[in-house]
Enzyme design. Structure first.
Site, PDB file in Angstrom:
ATOM      1  N   SER A 125       0.807  -1.226   0.000  1.00 59.95           N
ATOM      2  CA  SER A 125       0.000   0.000   0.000  1.00 59.95           C
ATOM      3  C   SER A 125       0.835   1.268   0.000  1.00 59.95           C
ATOM      4  O   SER A 125       0.280   2.361   0.155  1.00 59.95           O
ATOM      5  CB  SER A 125      -0.928   0.003   1.224  1.00 59.95           C
ATOM      6  OG  SER A 125      -1.814  -1.089   1.202  1.00 59.95           O
ATOM      7  N   ALA A 178       2.303   3.168  -2.229  1.00 58.35           N
ATOM      8  CA  ALA A 178       1.925   4.217  -3.172  1.00 58.35           C
ATOM      9  C   ALA A 178       0.664   4.938  -2.728  1.00 58.35           C
ATOM     10  O   ALA A 178       0.505   6.140  -2.959  1.00 58.35           O
ATOM     11  CB  ALA A 178       1.727   3.636  -4.568  1.00 58.35           C
ATOM     12  N   ASP A 179      -0.252   4.209  -2.093  1.00 62.01           N
ATOM     13  CA  ASP A 179      -1.471   4.844  -1.583  1.00 62.01           C
ATOM     14  C   ASP A 179      -1.133   5.865  -0.508  1.00 62.01           C
ATOM     15  O   ASP A 179      -1.624   7.005  -0.530  1.00 62.01           O
ATOM     16  CB  ASP A 179      -2.421   3.784  -1.003  1.00 62.01           C
ATOM     17  CG  ASP A 179      -3.047   2.908  -2.068  1.00 62.01           C
ATOM     18  OD1 ASP A 179      -3.398   3.444  -3.130  1.00 62.01           O
ATOM     19  OD2 ASP A 179      -3.198   1.704  -1.839  1.00 62.01           O
ATOM     20  N   TYR A 180      -0.322   5.456   0.449  1.00 59.72           N
ATOM     21  CA  TYR A 180       0.024   6.361   1.546  1.00 59.72           C
ATOM     22  C   TYR A 180       0.844   7.557   1.050  1.00 59.72           C
ATOM     23  O   TYR A 180       0.602   8.699   1.462  1.00 59.72           O
ATOM     24  CB  TYR A 180       0.789   5.598   2.631  1.00 59.72           C
ATOM     25  CG  TYR A 180      -0.101   4.736   3.492  1.00 59.72           C
ATOM     26  CD1 TYR A 180      -0.851   5.298   4.522  1.00 59.72           C
ATOM     27  CD2 TYR A 180      -0.204   3.368   3.286  1.00 59.72           C
ATOM     28  CE1 TYR A 180      -1.678   4.517   5.318  1.00 59.72           C
ATOM     29  CE2 TYR A 180      -1.029   2.575   4.065  1.00 59.72           C
ATOM     30  CZ  TYR A 180      -1.762   3.155   5.079  1.00 59.72           C
ATOM     31  OH  TYR A 180      -2.589   2.381   5.864  1.00 59.72           O
TER      32      TYR A 180
END
Length: 412
Positions: free
Chosen positions: A183, A185-187
């Site tokens: 995750s 890239a999301d954060y």
């Protein structure tokens, strides 16, 4: 003794002092992590963030991660914290109309649908900014709002691959691996999104006008890859996987101690290498291999020397000797070591909270710390629609009858 039976790690700040972003209202209509994490950051610093979810089931993040007895996962409880939660079906005309009324009272909208989705519902920025000229809209999608791939779906794993990070992750003779977190890239996109929102709000102070922030998941990752692009463009260098090593610096890697633990050691300059040579009681190494260029050409030998020295000492000895010599070195921690470490405790990086739905939770504290208006924890992620009454009646002035009617028809 379980973790939650241990003494309190860090009591979260519950001060009622207005946060740095007090007075900013944010509508979070996004899903999963990327744009919603931007909302979490803004909420931590005092913005009123209203999380808008589909009435039937809500955000899929509620079911992503480790389940709890309250029905929502630990990821939801942590990352939806400090947000009000309401339900609203934007696809229904009545739902879209309620959303437009909320926009009229708000400053920021966060979304991460595929490009064109909001426009299809009659909720594009052109429509919303006509209602609220100062509106700031963050749009995060897999590939951004433009370009030949803009309509394609994607998640963080895809962003890591497309941006070039996965290609660099893993051992030199092995396959590409997950770069730490699926995750990430999301954060990271949530952080970049928060930067964009704050910059746009600052500019609005002068112009009175809002604007759109357009961000692709892959762009958030690609921007972090230092000299990857200029090195290729100027010298044709295609960086490959190097395991724990670093392209331009040696020794700068992971090494195993005699007692079995792994440490990270960073000699980013010639001065640091000189210090390490002294710590290893081999000062001649600093004369024989005085510069980064020389050490990189002898990477295997240098790593072998350092590996032998660290491998001949227990963890405590390695840490004590490098600390005394001014050489950056740290044990490679799992979460089990993190929750016990006095530095994390002293900095308040972990906060133990008692949630009315899930019980005791240990959550990562907000960063960064501000001296006068620090982040404030108010509550963990709330139940689906928990704040429908507060928002629709308190903010929009709907009656009890209107609230019941919208609920019965599936609008909220």
């Amino acid at each position: 003794m379980t973790m939650l039976e241990k003494p309190l790690h860090a009591a979260p700040s519950t001060s009622q002092t207005p946060g740095a972003l007090a007075g900013i209202r944010v509508l979070d209509i996004a899903t999963f992590v990327a744009a919603p994490f931007c909302g979490t950051i803004l909420a931590d610093f005092g913005a009123e963030v209203i999380k808008i979810e589909q009435p039937d089931g809500g955000d899929s993040l509620r079911r992503f991660g480790t389940a709890t007895d309250c029905g929502d996962t630990l990821v939801w409880l942590s990352e939806a914290r400090n947000k009000k939660t309401v339900t609203l079906d934007l696809r229904k005309p009545e739902g879209a109309e309620l959303f437009r009324k909320l926009v009229a009272e708000s400053d920021v909208v966060l979304e991460n649908f595929r490009p064109g989705t909001l426009e299809k519902w009659g909720l594009g920025y052109d429509v919303l900014s006509a209602i609220r000229p100062g509106l700031v809209m963050l749009r995060i999608s897999a590939y951004g709002q433009t370009g030949p791939k803009s309509s394609e779906p994607g998640f963080a794993r895809i962003a890591h691959a497309f941006a070039g990070l996965s290609y660099l992750s893993g051992e030199a003779d092995g396959p590409p691996v997950v770069p730490g977190s699926t995750s990430m890239a999301d954060y990271v996109s949530g952080i970049w999104g928060a930067v964009g929102v704050l910059a746009a709000l600052r500019e609005r102070d002068h112009s009175g006008q809002g604007q759109v922030i357009d961000l692709g998941l892959y762009e958030s990752v690609f921007r972090l890859l230092d000299e990857l692009a200029p090195a290729y463009a100027k010298y044709g260098i295609v960086r490959n996987r190097m395991g724990a090593d670093t392209v331009n610096v040696v020794p700068h890697s992971h090494y195993q101690t005699r007692s079995g633990e792994w440490v990270a050691l960073a000699c980013t300059s010639d001065k640091m290498w000189e210090r390490l040579a002294a710590v290893m009681q081999q000062p001649a190494l600093a004369v024989e291999y005085p510069t980064s260029d020389v050490r990189v050409r002898h990477r295997e030998l240098i790593n072998h020397i350092v590996n032998d020295w660290i491998g001949a000492h227990d963890l405590v000895e390695v840490l004590e000797k490098t600390r005394a010599g001014g050489v950056p070195c740290a044990q490679i921690y799992s979460i089990a070591e993190i929750v016990e470490d006095p530095q994390f405790l002293a900095r308040g990086n972990l906060m133990q909270v008692d949630d009315p739905r899930a019980g005791e939770l240990l959550l990562p504290a907000a960063v960064p710390r501000l001296s006068r208006t620090p982040p404030v924890f108010r509550h963990a992620g709330r139940a689906l629609g928990a704040d429908n009454g507060d928002v629709y009646q308190g903010l929009l002035g709907l009656s009890d009858e209107q609230l019941r009617s919208h609920a019965a028809s599936g609008v909220i």
